[in-house]
Design an enzyme around this catalytic site. Structure first.
Site, PDB file in Angstrom:
ATOM      1  N   LYS A  10      -7.244  -5.481 -23.448  1.00 57.05           N
ATOM      2  CA  LYS A  10      -7.498  -4.049 -23.236  1.00 57.05           C
ATOM      3  C   LYS A  10      -6.196  -3.404 -22.744  1.00 57.05           C
ATOM      4  O   LYS A  10      -5.125  -3.943 -22.965  1.00 57.05           O
ATOM      5  CB  LYS A  10      -8.652  -3.874 -22.244  1.00 57.05           C
ATOM      6  CG  LYS A  10      -9.999  -4.328 -22.804  1.00 57.05           C
ATOM      7  CD  LYS A  10     -10.471  -3.397 -23.901  1.00 57.05           C
ATOM      8  CE  LYS A  10     -11.787  -3.831 -24.500  1.00 57.05           C
ATOM      9  NZ  LYS A  10     -12.139  -3.051 -25.676  1.00 57.05           N
ATOM     10  N   LYS A  54     -14.994  10.189 -23.861  1.00 56.86           N
ATOM     11  CA  LYS A  54     -13.734  10.123 -24.618  1.00 56.86           C
ATOM     12  C   LYS A  54     -13.911   9.434 -25.955  1.00 56.86           C
ATOM     13  O   LYS A  54     -13.196   9.729 -26.898  1.00 56.86           O
ATOM     14  CB  LYS A  54     -12.609   9.519 -23.774  1.00 56.86           C
ATOM     15  CG  LYS A  54     -12.503   8.018 -23.732  1.00 56.86           C
ATOM     16  CD  LYS A  54     -11.256   7.619 -22.960  1.00 56.86           C
ATOM     17  CE  LYS A  54     -11.206   6.132 -22.686  1.00 56.86           C
ATOM     18  NZ  LYS A  54     -10.839   5.333 -23.862  1.00 56.86           N
ATOM     19  N   SER A  55     -14.860   8.531 -26.061  1.00 56.36           N
ATOM     20  CA  SER A  55     -15.099   7.911 -27.376  1.00 56.36           C
ATOM     21  C   SER A  55     -15.601   8.964 -28.362  1.00 56.36           C
ATOM     22  O   SER A  55     -15.143   9.044 -29.502  1.00 56.36           O
ATOM     23  CB  SER A  55     -16.140   6.797 -27.269  1.00 56.36           C
ATOM     24  OG  SER A  55     -15.566   5.659 -26.679  1.00 56.36           O
ATOM     25  N   ARG A  94      -1.073  -3.823 -27.697  1.00 50.00           N
ATOM     26  CA  ARG A  94      -2.456  -4.092 -28.128  1.00 50.00           C
ATOM     27  C   ARG A  94      -2.468  -4.717 -29.529  1.00 50.00           C
ATOM     28  O   ARG A  94      -1.665  -4.356 -30.384  1.00 50.00           O
ATOM     29  CB  ARG A  94      -3.286  -2.791 -28.145  1.00 50.00           C
ATOM     30  CG  ARG A  94      -3.207  -1.942 -26.896  1.00 50.00           C
ATOM     31  CD  ARG A  94      -4.150  -2.325 -25.799  1.00 50.00           C
ATOM     32  NE  ARG A  94      -5.542  -2.459 -26.149  1.00 50.00           N
ATOM     33  CZ  ARG A  94      -6.460  -1.506 -26.037  1.00 50.00           C
ATOM     34  NH1 ARG A  94      -6.112  -0.300 -25.622  1.00 50.00           N
ATOM     35  NH2 ARG A  94      -7.715  -1.741 -26.326  1.00 50.00           N
ATOM     36  N   ASP A 146     -16.487  -1.739 -21.067  1.00 50.39           N
ATOM     37  CA  ASP A 146     -15.546  -1.005 -20.219  1.00 50.39           C
ATOM     38  C   ASP A 146     -15.930  -1.040 -18.739  1.00 50.39           C
ATOM     39  O   ASP A 146     -15.136  -0.656 -17.881  1.00 50.39           O
ATOM     40  CB  ASP A 146     -15.420   0.446 -20.702  1.00 50.39           C
ATOM     41  CG  ASP A 146     -14.661   0.522 -22.027  1.00 50.39           C
ATOM     42  OD1 ASP A 146     -13.933  -0.438 -22.362  1.00 50.39           O
ATOM     43  OD2 ASP A 146     -14.813   1.533 -22.742  1.00 50.39           O
ATOM     44  N   ARG A 163      -7.432  -7.377 -18.245  1.00 51.64           N
ATOM     45  CA  ARG A 163      -8.317  -6.942 -17.161  1.00 51.64           C
ATOM     46  C   ARG A 163      -8.895  -8.105 -16.370  1.00 51.64           C
ATOM     47  O   ARG A 163      -9.283  -7.935 -15.209  1.00 51.64           O
ATOM     48  CB  ARG A 163      -9.429  -6.038 -17.716  1.00 51.64           C
ATOM     49  CG  ARG A 163      -8.896  -4.692 -18.128  1.00 51.64           C
ATOM     50  CD  ARG A 163      -9.962  -3.741 -18.633  1.00 51.64           C
ATOM     51  NE  ARG A 163      -9.368  -2.419 -18.844  1.00 51.64           N
ATOM     52  CZ  ARG A 163      -9.902  -1.466 -19.595  1.00 51.64           C
ATOM     53  NH1 ARG A 163     -11.053  -1.676 -20.203  1.00 51.64           N
ATOM     54  NH2 ARG A 163      -9.297  -0.308 -19.726  1.00 51.64           N
ATOM     55  N   GLY A 166      -6.045   3.493 -27.671  1.00 51.43           N
ATOM     56  CA  GLY A 166      -6.368   2.492 -28.691  1.00 51.43           C
ATOM     57  C   GLY A 166      -7.361   3.041 -29.694  1.00 51.43           C
ATOM     58  O   GLY A 166      -7.263   2.793 -30.903  1.00 51.43           O
ATOM     59  N   GLN A 208     -14.068  -0.014 -32.266  1.00 54.17           N
ATOM     60  CA  GLN A 208     -12.845   0.599 -32.815  1.00 54.17           C
ATOM     61  C   GLN A 208     -12.561   0.055 -34.206  1.00 54.17           C
ATOM     62  O   GLN A 208     -12.236   0.804 -35.129  1.00 54.17           O
ATOM     63  CB  GLN A 208     -11.665   0.340 -31.885  1.00 54.17           C
ATOM     64  CG  GLN A 208     -11.817   1.056 -30.552  1.00 54.17           C
ATOM     65  CD  GLN A 208     -10.666   0.782 -29.595  1.00 54.17           C
ATOM     66  OE1 GLN A 208      -9.862  -0.113 -29.822  1.00 54.17           O
ATOM     67  NE2 GLN A 208     -10.614   1.554 -28.531  1.00 54.17           N
TER      68      GLN A 208
HETATM   69  C1  S3P Z   1     -14.006   2.216 -27.778  1.00 54.16           C
HETATM   70  C2  S3P Z   1     -14.441   0.941 -27.994  1.00 54.16           C
HETATM   71  C3  S3P Z   1     -14.203  -0.166 -27.073  1.00 54.16           C
HETATM   72  C4  S3P Z   1     -13.819   0.336 -25.678  1.00 54.16           C
HETATM   73  C5  S3P Z   1     -12.816   1.436 -25.722  1.00 54.16           C
HETATM   74  C6  S3P Z   1     -13.309   2.613 -26.547  1.00 54.16           C
HETATM   75  C7  S3P Z   1     -14.274   3.236 -28.810  1.00 54.16           C
HETATM   76  O1  S3P Z   1     -13.162  -0.971 -27.579  1.00 54.16           O
HETATM   77  O2  S3P Z   1     -13.332  -0.729 -24.909  1.00 54.16           O
HETATM   78  O3  S3P Z   1     -12.550   1.889 -24.399  1.00 54.16           O
HETATM   79  O4  S3P Z   1     -14.069   4.431 -28.556  1.00 54.16           O
HETATM   80  O5  S3P Z   1     -14.675   2.843 -29.915  1.00 54.16           O
HETATM   81  P1  S3P Z   1     -13.478  -2.113 -28.676  1.00 54.16           P
HETATM   82  O6  S3P Z   1     -14.340  -1.491 -29.671  1.00 54.16           O
HETATM   83  O7  S3P Z   1     -12.170  -2.517 -29.252  1.00 54.16           O
HETATM   84  O8  S3P Z   1     -14.126  -3.215 -27.877  1.00 54.16           O
END
Ligand code: S3P
Length: 448
Positions: free
Chosen positions: A355, A30-31, A130, A328, A359, A102, A177
Site C-alpha cells: 500500500k 475518495k474511491s 507501488r 484500508d 503497513r 494509486g 483498482q
Molecule cells: C481502492 C481500492 C483498494 C484500497 C484503496 C482504494 C479503490 O485498493 O486499498 O485505498 O478506490 O479502488 P486495492 O483494490 O488495490 O486493494
C-alpha cells in the site's frame, strides 16, 4: 492550535478525549469521487460532483483529468467539482502526474488504454514504489502497449492505447483498482470482458456503470461487460452527491469505540456493504453500534448514519473473505488491538505490504515503540492487547502514509502519555480536515 493539516510537520497528540458525545461528517468518499472524475471523461455535458470536502488524492486525480483535456472547476467552498470533458481524450501533456493516488493511476491506465493516445503516468515517491505489473498484464492482453519504466514493475507507466479486445481474466488478488482498470478498458474493447475476483472487493465501478445502463452483469464471482468497441461509450453527464468516506469515518468511530462513556456518531456516510466491514469487526470486539440507512443521498450507493458507544474491547481475528471489506481499516484494527483485552490477529493481508507504505511493518514498528507485543507475519500480524496502553511519550514514524498517521492519532486517545505523529500532514491525502475534526471531538493536538 496551529494548522498541522496544512503542513507536513509532526504533531503531539495528547492522551484522552474530552468530548463524550460527538458528531462527525466525513469528507467525500475518495474511491467514489475519483471514479466519478475519471469516468466524467466518458460523459457528454457537465458532470457535477458534490461532497463534504475532497482529499488530496481527489485533487490529484482532478488535475490528471484536466491534463487529459477536461475542464475541472472547484467551487470556493471546496465541496463541488464541475467537469466538462472533450470528445475522446486530448492530453495536454505526455506526462500525467497522479501524486499519491494509486486509484488514479490504475484506473486512468485502464481508461486511457482504449484511446489512440500515449501518456506516461507518474506520481510521488510512494506511488512510484507501488506495483503496476498487476494492471500492465491484463491491459497488454487486451491489446494496449504498456511499459513499466521503473525497476521491478514500478511506475512510471507508459500507456499507448488503441484498439482493444475483451478478455477473460482471473485476478490473482482481490483488488478493486485492478478490477476497475480492466472494466474501464473493457468499455472500449470489442467483445466481452469477464473478470473474476477471488474476494469481494469494493464495487463502486460496477454500480456506476450500472446506473449508466452499461451492459454489465455480476453473477457470483464473475463480472461481465459487453464492450462498446473503440472509442468507447458516451454517458449522459449528471450531478452526483458523493457519500461520506466510510474509511475516514472509521477513525472517528474507533475514537468512540474503545472507552465506556464515549459515543461518536458519523452522518452522511457511505454504507456500501463491501466497504463497511469495519462495523462488523468493531461489533466482534464488543463495541455497541447502531446504524441507519437513509433514503437520502445515493440512488446508487447506500448512505446513512452510524453511532458507536464505547465499551472495553476484546481481541479479534480478521482473515480470509473478511479482508477485502476492511483492507484500508486493517492498520486501525491492529492499533485497536493494542487496547483490547487479548490477542488481535490479522492474516491473509499480504496486500498491506504494497500500500502507500508497508503497513504491516509500519504498524508493528509503531506499536513496538509503545511497548506493545507484536508478532509480524508475511501476511499480517498479531497484537497482544492488555486492555490499556501504558506508554511513555513516543515518536511514531508514519512513512508518509495517511492511514498510519490517523490510526496512531486515534490510539493516542487511549494512551497514557502523548504520541508524536511525524509527517502528520499526510492525513489530508484522504481526510482533508482530519486534525481539526479530531480537535472538535475533544482531543488535544499541538505542533511538535
Ligand atoms: C481502492 C481500492 C483498494 C484500497 C484503496 C482504494 C479503490 O485498493 O486499498 O485505498 O478506490 O479502488 P486495492 O483494490 O488495490 O486493494
Amino acid at each position: 492550535m496551529s494548522s498541522p493539516a496544512a503542513s507536513p510537520e509532526a504533531v503531539r497528540v495528547l492522551p484522552g478525549m474530552r468530548g463524550a458525545e460527538v458528531v462527525v461528517v466525513p469528507p467525500a468518499d475518495k474511491s467514489i469521487a475519483q471514479r466519478l472524475l475519471i469516468m466524467s471523461l466518458l460523459c457528454r455535458g457537465e458532470t457535477v460532483i458534490r461532497g463534504a470536502g475532497f482529499g488530496a488524492d481527489c485533487h490529484s486525480t482532478a488535475a490528471a483529468v484536466e491534463a487529459l483535456g477536461a475542464q475541472v472547476q472547484l467551487d470556493r467552498s471546496g465541496t463541488t467539482m464541475r467537469v466538462r470533458a472533450p470528445e475522446g481524450i486530448a492530453p495536454r501533456s505526455r506526462e500525467i502526474y497522479l501524486g499519491n493516488s494509486g486509484t488514479g493511476m490504475r484506473l486512468l491506465a485502464g481508461l486511457v488504454a482504449g484511446y489512440p493516445v500515449e501518456v506516461v503516468l507518474t506520481g510521488d515517491d510512494s506511488l512510484m514504489r507501488r506495483p503496476m505489473t498487476r494492471v500492465a498484464v491484463p491491459l497488454r492482453r487486451m491489446g494496449a502497449e504498456v511499459e513499466l519504466l521503473g525497476a521491478g514493475g514500478r511506475p512510471p507507466l507508459r500507456v499507448r492505447g488503441g484498439r482493444l479486445k475483451g478478455i477473460r481474466y482471473e485476478l490473482p488478488v482481490a483488488s478493486a483498482q485492478v478490477k476497475s482498470c480492466i472494466l474501464l478498458a473493457g468499455l472500449a474493447a470489442e467483445g466481452e470482458t469477464a473478470v473474476r475476483e477471488p474476494g469481494p472487493s469494493r464495487d463502486h465501478t460496477e454500480r456506476l456503470l450500472q446506473v449508466w445502463g452499461a451492459p454489465l452483469t455480476c453473477a457470483g464471482e464473475w463480472i461481465r461487460l459487453r464492450g462498446y468497441g473503440g472509442p468507447g461509450p458516451y454517458f449522459p453527464a449528471r450531478r452526483w452527491d458523493v457519500p461520506g468516506d466510510f474509511s475516514s469515518a472509521a477513525y472517528f468511530l474507533a475514537l468512540g469505540a474503545g472507552a465506556p462513556g464515549r459515543a461518536v456518531t458519523v452522518r452522511s456516510v457511505g454504507l456500501n456493504p463491501r466497504r463497511s466491514g469495519f462495523l462488523e469487526i468493531l461489533a466482534m470486539m464488543g463495541a455497541r453500534i447502531v446504524r441507519q440507512e437513509g433514503a437520502a443521498g445515493g440512488d446508487w450507493e447506500p448512505v446513512g448514519w452510524v453511532r458507536v458507544e464505547g465499551q472495553r474491547l476484546t481481541g479479534v481475528e480478521v482473515a480470509g473473505s473478511l479482508i477485502p471489506g476492511v483492507i484500508d481499516e486493517l492498520p486501525l484494527i491492529a492499533v485497536l488491538g493494542a487496547i483490547a483485552e487479548g490477542v488481535t490477529v490479522i492474516r491473509d493481508a499480504a496486500e498491506l505490504r504494497v500500500k502507500e507504505c508497508d503497513r504491516i511493518a509500519a504498524v508493528a514498528e509503531g506499536l513496538r515503540r509503545l511497548g506493545v507485543e507484536v508478532e509480524e507475519f508475511n501476511d499480517g500480524l498479531a497484537v497482544t492487547g492488555r486492555g490499556e496502553l501504558r506508554n511513555a511519550e513516543t515518536e511514531i514514524e508514519t512513512f508518509g502514509d495517511h492511514r498510519i498517521a490517523m490510526s496512531f492519532a486515534v490510539l493516542a486517545s487511549y494512551a497514557s502519555a502523548p504520541l508524536i505523529v511525524k509527517g502528520a500532514g499526510c492525513a489530508e491525502v484522504s481526510c482533508p480536515d482530519f486534525w481539526r475534526t479530531l480537535v472538535s471531538c475533544g482531543m488535544r493536538v499541538e505542533s511538535a
